[in-house]
Scaffold this motif. Structure first.
Motif, PDB file in Angstrom:
ATOM      1  N   THR A 189      51.191  21.794  32.036  1.00  0.00           N
ATOM      2  CA  THR A 189      52.589  20.886  31.510  1.00  0.00           C
ATOM      3  C   THR A 189      52.836  21.447  30.994  1.00  0.00           C
ATOM      4  O   THR A 189      52.887  22.841  29.448  1.00  0.00           O
ATOM      5  N   SER A 190      53.521  20.965  30.088  1.00  0.00           N
ATOM      6  CA  SER A 190      55.024  21.357  29.177  1.00  0.00           C
ATOM      7  C   SER A 190      53.844  21.594  27.667  1.00  0.00           C
ATOM      8  O   SER A 190      53.631  20.321  27.575  1.00  0.00           O
ATOM      9  N   PRO A 191      54.651  22.679  27.214  1.00  0.00           N
ATOM     10  CA  PRO A 191      53.756  22.839  25.517  1.00  0.00           C
ATOM     11  C   PRO A 191      54.670  22.133  24.797  1.00  0.00           C
ATOM     12  O   PRO A 191      54.106  21.649  23.790  1.00  0.00           O
ATOM     13  N   GLN A 192      56.170  21.910  24.857  1.00  0.00           N
ATOM     14  CA  GLN A 192      56.725  20.533  23.886  1.00  0.00           C
ATOM     15  C   GLN A 192      56.106  19.142  23.770  1.00  0.00           C
ATOM     16  O   GLN A 192      55.977  18.404  23.407  1.00  0.00           O
ATOM     17  N   MET A 193      55.705  18.771  25.694  1.00  0.00           N
ATOM     18  CA  MET A 193      55.216  17.205  25.330  1.00  0.00           C
ATOM     19  C   MET A 193      53.801  17.925  24.800  1.00  0.00           C
ATOM     20  O   MET A 193      53.410  16.456  24.242  1.00  0.00           O
ATOM     21  N   PHE A 194      53.043  18.794  24.525  1.00  0.00           N
ATOM     22  CA  PHE A 194      51.753  19.190  23.686  1.00  0.00           C
ATOM     23  C   PHE A 194      51.998  18.514  22.553  1.00  0.00           C
ATOM     24  O   PHE A 194      50.942  18.004  21.677  1.00  0.00           O
ATOM     25  N   ALA A 195      53.079  19.528  22.050  1.00  0.00           N
ATOM     26  CA  ALA A 195      52.838  19.286  20.654  1.00  0.00           C
ATOM     27  C   ALA A 195      53.682  18.543  20.051  1.00  0.00           C
ATOM     28  O   ALA A 195      53.588  18.243  19.038  1.00  0.00           O
ATOM     29  N   LEU A 196      54.424  17.327  20.896  1.00  0.00           N
ATOM     30  CA  LEU A 196      54.780  15.993  20.737  1.00  0.00           C
ATOM     31  C   LEU A 196      53.626  14.829  20.213  1.00  0.00           C
ATOM     32  O   LEU A 196      53.184  13.952  19.975  1.00  0.00           O
ATOM     33  N   TRP A 197      52.736  14.820  21.254  1.00  0.00           N
ATOM     34  CA  TRP A 197      51.181  14.018  21.514  1.00  0.00           C
ATOM     35  C   TRP A 197      50.582  14.772  20.006  1.00  0.00           C
ATOM     36  O   TRP A 197      49.846  13.767  19.192  1.00  0.00           O
ATOM     37  N   LYS A 198      50.492  16.317  19.904  1.00  0.00           N
ATOM     38  CA  LYS A 198      49.911  17.013  18.786  1.00  0.00           C
ATOM     39  C   LYS A 198      50.725  16.588  17.109  1.00  0.00           C
ATOM     40  O   LYS A 198      50.173  15.523  16.330  1.00  0.00           O
ATOM     41  N   LYS A 199      51.383  16.297  17.522  1.00  0.00           N
ATOM     42  CA  LYS A 199      52.744  15.716  16.249  1.00  0.00           C
ATOM     43  C   LYS A 199      51.834  13.792  16.401  1.00  0.00           C
ATOM     44  O   LYS A 199      51.917  13.697  14.488  1.00  0.00           O
ATOM     45  N   ASP A 200      52.223  13.194  17.148  1.00  0.00           N
ATOM     46  CA  ASP A 200      51.641  11.242  16.648  1.00  0.00           C
ATOM     47  C   ASP A 200      49.991  11.709  16.446  1.00  0.00           C
ATOM     48  O   ASP A 200      49.627  10.812  15.030  1.00  0.00           O
ATOM     49  N   ARG A 350      61.158   8.872  20.967  1.00  0.00           N
ATOM     50  CA  ARG A 350      60.511   8.108  20.442  1.00  0.00           C
ATOM     51  C   ARG A 350      59.208   7.868  19.623  1.00  0.00           C
ATOM     52  O   ARG A 350      58.017   7.635  19.646  1.00  0.00           O
ATOM     53  N   GLY A 351      58.780   9.802  20.471  1.00  0.00           N
ATOM     54  CA  GLY A 351      56.906   9.886  20.433  1.00  0.00           C
ATOM     55  C   GLY A 351      56.116   9.723  22.025  1.00  0.00           C
ATOM     56  O   GLY A 351      56.564   8.927  22.726  1.00  0.00           O
ATOM     57  N   PHE A 352      55.216  10.265  21.609  1.00  0.00           N
ATOM     58  CA  PHE A 352      54.395  11.075  22.521  1.00  0.00           C
ATOM     59  C   PHE A 352      53.811   9.621  23.411  1.00  0.00           C
ATOM     60  O   PHE A 352      53.931   8.896  24.844  1.00  0.00           O
ATOM     61  N   LEU A 353      53.109   9.400  22.261  1.00  0.00           N
ATOM     62  CA  LEU A 353      52.402   8.084  22.338  1.00  0.00           C
ATOM     63  C   LEU A 353      53.193   6.559  22.862  1.00  0.00           C
ATOM     64  O   LEU A 353      52.796   6.185  23.643  1.00  0.00           O
ATOM     65  N   LYS A 354      54.415   6.987  22.317  1.00  0.00           N
ATOM     66  CA  LYS A 354      55.362   5.253  22.364  1.00  0.00           C
ATOM     67  C   LYS A 354      55.684   5.833  23.889  1.00  0.00           C
ATOM     68  O   LYS A 354      55.328   4.383  24.601  1.00  0.00           O
ATOM     69  N   ALA A 355      55.809   6.828  24.522  1.00  0.00           N
ATOM     70  CA  ALA A 355      55.805   6.366  25.375  1.00  0.00           C
ATOM     71  C   ALA A 355      55.123   6.705  26.605  1.00  0.00           C
ATOM     72  O   ALA A 355      55.124   5.819  27.557  1.00  0.00           O
ATOM     73  N   TYR A 356      53.604   7.453  26.119  1.00  0.00           N
ATOM     74  CA  TYR A 356      52.315   6.922  27.702  1.00  0.00           C
ATOM     75  C   TYR A 356      52.451   5.602  27.280  1.00  0.00           C
ATOM     76  O   TYR A 356      51.935   5.080  28.567  1.00  0.00           O
ATOM     77  N   ASN A 357      52.506   5.595  26.502  1.00  0.00           N
ATOM     78  CA  ASN A 357      51.798   3.516  26.315  1.00  0.00           C
ATOM     79  C   ASN A 357      53.115   2.339  27.184  1.00  0.00           C
ATOM     80  O   ASN A 357      52.882   1.382  27.815  1.00  0.00           O
ATOM     81  N   LYS A 358      54.329   2.747  26.951  1.00  0.00           N
ATOM     82  CA  LYS A 358      55.294   2.448  28.106  1.00  0.00           C
ATOM     83  C   LYS A 358      55.561   2.310  29.175  1.00  0.00           C
ATOM     84  O   LYS A 358      55.655   2.029  29.834  1.00  0.00           O
ATOM     85  N   LEU A 359      55.014   3.971  29.632  1.00  0.00           N
ATOM     86  CA  LEU A 359      54.923   4.221  30.935  1.00  0.00           C
ATOM     87  C   LEU A 359      53.779   4.475  31.805  1.00  0.00           C
ATOM     88  O   LEU A 359      53.860   4.250  33.435  1.00  0.00           O
ATOM     89  N   GLY A 360      53.022   4.837  30.746  1.00  0.00           N
ATOM     90  CA  GLY A 360      51.589   5.445  31.635  1.00  0.00           C
ATOM     91  C   GLY A 360      50.891   4.426  31.640  1.00  0.00           C
ATOM     92  O   GLY A 360      50.917   3.241  32.191  1.00  0.00           O
ATOM     93  N   THR A 361      49.640   4.528  33.073  1.00  0.00           N
ATOM     94  CA  THR A 361      49.047   3.525  33.669  1.00  0.00           C
ATOM     95  C   THR A 361      47.945   2.381  32.434  1.00  0.00           C
ATOM     96  O   THR A 361      47.409   1.814  32.319  1.00  0.00           O
ATOM     97  N   MET A 362      47.331   3.691  31.076  1.00  0.00           N
ATOM     98  CA  MET A 362      46.883   3.127  30.155  1.00  0.00           C
ATOM     99  C   MET A 362      47.370   2.057  29.628  1.00  0.00           C
ATOM    100  O   MET A 362      47.571   3.395  27.926  1.00  0.00           O
ATOM    101  N   SER A 363      48.378   1.277  29.593  1.00  0.00           N
ATOM    102  CA  SER A 363      48.799   1.092  27.967  1.00  0.00           C
ATOM    103  C   SER A 363      47.753   0.319  27.190  1.00  0.00           C
ATOM    104  O   SER A 363      46.401   0.169  27.048  1.00  0.00           O
ATOM    105  N   TRP A 364      47.851  -0.027  25.520  1.00  0.00           N
ATOM    106  CA  TRP A 364      46.628  -0.024  24.682  1.00  0.00           C
ATOM    107  C   TRP A 364      45.647  -1.345  24.880  1.00  0.00           C
ATOM    108  O   TRP A 364      44.512  -1.472  25.201  1.00  0.00           O
ATOM    109  N   TYR A 365      46.697  -2.249  26.048  1.00  0.00           N
ATOM    110  CA  TYR A 365      45.652  -3.253  26.027  1.00  0.00           C
ATOM    111  C   TYR A 365      44.550  -3.266  27.929  1.00  0.00           C
ATOM    112  O   TYR A 365      43.208  -2.929  27.570  1.00  0.00           O
TER     113      TYR A 365
END
Ligand SMILES: Cc1cc2nc3c(=O)[nH]c(=O)nc-3n(C[C@H](O)[C@H](O)[C@H](O)COP(=O)(O)OP(=O)(O)OC[C@H]3O[C@@H](n4cnc5c(N)ncnc54)[C@H](O)[C@@H]3O)c2cc1C
Ligand code: SF4
Ligand code: SF4
Length: 383
Positions: A189-200, A350-365
């Motif tokens: 995985t991309s170290p940049q995406m890890f850094a963005l997750w860490k930042k959040d 917009r940040g890692f968590l926002k991207a995941y919540n928008k596009l990933g299969t595990m939304s907050w709900y």
């Protein structure tokens, strides 16, 4: 002069830059957060040194096919096993190497929580190599360092993903003092995406100090992600709940070179005197909850017999078909998510968590429902 599409085929190992005698190659971050070579043509003397070490251009590893190697199920007898991802055999192997006066090269978290390869003959540093960091590990300085050690006649154990092992084999050639150990690998995985997750996460809990992606420690018997913050706070999440691990398994930020047939290090061409991985679906005699699968060339078998004699591991014979049954990534590459580009751009803006919540299969709900379901199952099991 590395004449191929780097974005499509480069493994980001930095072997070319380290081998270049004029310093004409610099590793620069690409749009996907992985490092790629940038060649300064004015400095290039066309010697071909980069071409000769590149694991994309020199991919054939001349190894026995997997079915001609020896397979074991194994577990470390000296490791506190929860500190490793599976049976802890890496630690036994590394300890054996240190006892023989050798050096070990592998991946640690550095002070900035960046995954990086180091080489060492110190036990405390080898201990930091334990556990899978599911992020591309920076190898852009390691080959030069190991080269100096080999020149001085030192023994070195090199561990890493198969493409990193291939880069090491190309860089050093056949060396009596070099032993290689590859890990089973379904992609990086991309170290940049890890850094963005860490930042959040840091925005919520303060400075992050450590991440254990496969925590199955004494105070919790599940496979979890444990994150430690400078404040002393520990956050433990089920692997399925952790957004970084979910993004990893949904392939939103993998390397293009891991994709499908692009990874040249599958099946018969996986380098490493020893290959280690999780023994998913192990059905033989269980010596431990977490069993390692081990695949060895004749050199690897000799080493494993020594580890057994020294009581550093317990091994049981096994078969390749049993290992590959649940570990198909030894045979084929990973599929990159078609939304990868969109994910990466959104995470940057917009940040890692926002991207995941928008596009990933595990939304907050869905996560909320998952937690309720998990709570119910746990309650039921306690009854
Ligand atoms: C990116 C990645 C993908 C993986 N994919 C699979 C898979 O599909 N199937 C499977 O069975 N196993 C996979 N593994 C391997 C597995 O998670 C364990 O690392 C392996 O079983 C060894 O376990 P252990 O208990 O012996 O040692 P551990 O103590 O868990 O492992 C330590 C070893 O892993 C190396 N390592 C840790 N992080 C990295 C990294 N980022 N890059 C390179 N080397 C690293 C260390 O240098 C050391 O050699 C993967 C590991 C990584 C890092
Ligand atoms: S040597 Fe490594 S970093 Fe350089 S081009 Fe080849 S794969 Fe990429
Ligand atoms: S899947 Fe292949 S290219 Fe990707 S990290 Fe693993 S060995 Fe390297």
């Amino acid at each position: 002069m590395l004449d191929f599409s780097h974005e499509e085929r480069c493994y980001h190992c930095g072997a070319c830059a380290q081998k270049c005698p004029t310093g004409a190659i610099q590793m620069e971050m690409g749009n996907d957060g992985f490092l790629y070579p940038e060649i300064n043509e004015e400095k290039c003397i066309h010697c071909g040194a980069c071409d000769r070490v590149c694991p994309h251009l020199n991919w054939e590893q001349k190894m026995p096919r997997l079915e001609d190697r020896t397979c074991f199920a194994a577990v470390s007898t000296i490791n506190e096993q929860y500190k490793s991802a599976s049976g802890g055999v890496f630690y036994s192997l590394a300890r054996y190497f240190l006892q023989q006066g050798g050096y070990v090269a592998g991946c640690v978290w550095d002070d900035t929580l960046t995954a990086r390869h180091i080489v060492t003959n110190r036990l405390d540093e080898v201990e930091r190599m334990r556990g899978s960091k599911y992020v591309w590990s920076d190898t852009t300085e390691i080959f030069r360092e190991i080269s100096e050690l080999l020149k001085c006649g030192e023994k070195v154990l090199f561990t890493g993903t198969p493409c990193q092992v291939a880069a090491a084999n190309n860089y050093f050639g056949k060396q009596e003092n070099l032993l290689t150990c590859g890990i089973f690998c379904h992609g990086n995985t991309s170290p940049q995406m890890f850094a963005l997750w860490k930042k959040d996460m840091e925005a919520k809990y303060g400075k992050m100090e450590n991440v254990v992606f496969r925590y199955h420690g004494p105070d919790g018997n599940d496979n979890a992600v444990q994150i430690t913050f400078q404040s002393g706070k520990k956050v433990r999440q089920e692997i399925n709940e952790n957004r970084f691990m979910r993004g990893f398994s949904e392939n939103y930020f993998g390397s293009e070179s891991c994709k499908d047939e692009k990874c040249q290090y599958k099946e018969g061409n996986i380098p490493g005197d020893i290959l280690i991985g999780d023994f998913w679906g192990y059905t033989g005699k269980k010596i431990s909850k977490w069993m390692s699968a081990v695949i060895c060339t004749p050199t690897g078998v000799t080493i494993f017999k020594k580890l057994e004699e020294e009581c550093l591991v317990e091994i049981l014979p096994s078969e390749l078909s049993k290992i590959t049954e649940k570990n198909g990534y030894l045979i084929h590459g990973t599929h990159i998510n078609p939304l990868q580009h969109e994910f990466i751009e959104m995470a940057k803006q917009r940040g890692f968590l926002k991207a995941y919540n928008k596009l990933g299969t595990m939304s907050w709900y869905k996560n909320f429902l998952y937690k309720i379901k998990l709570g119910k199952i746990k309650k039921f099991l306690k009854k």
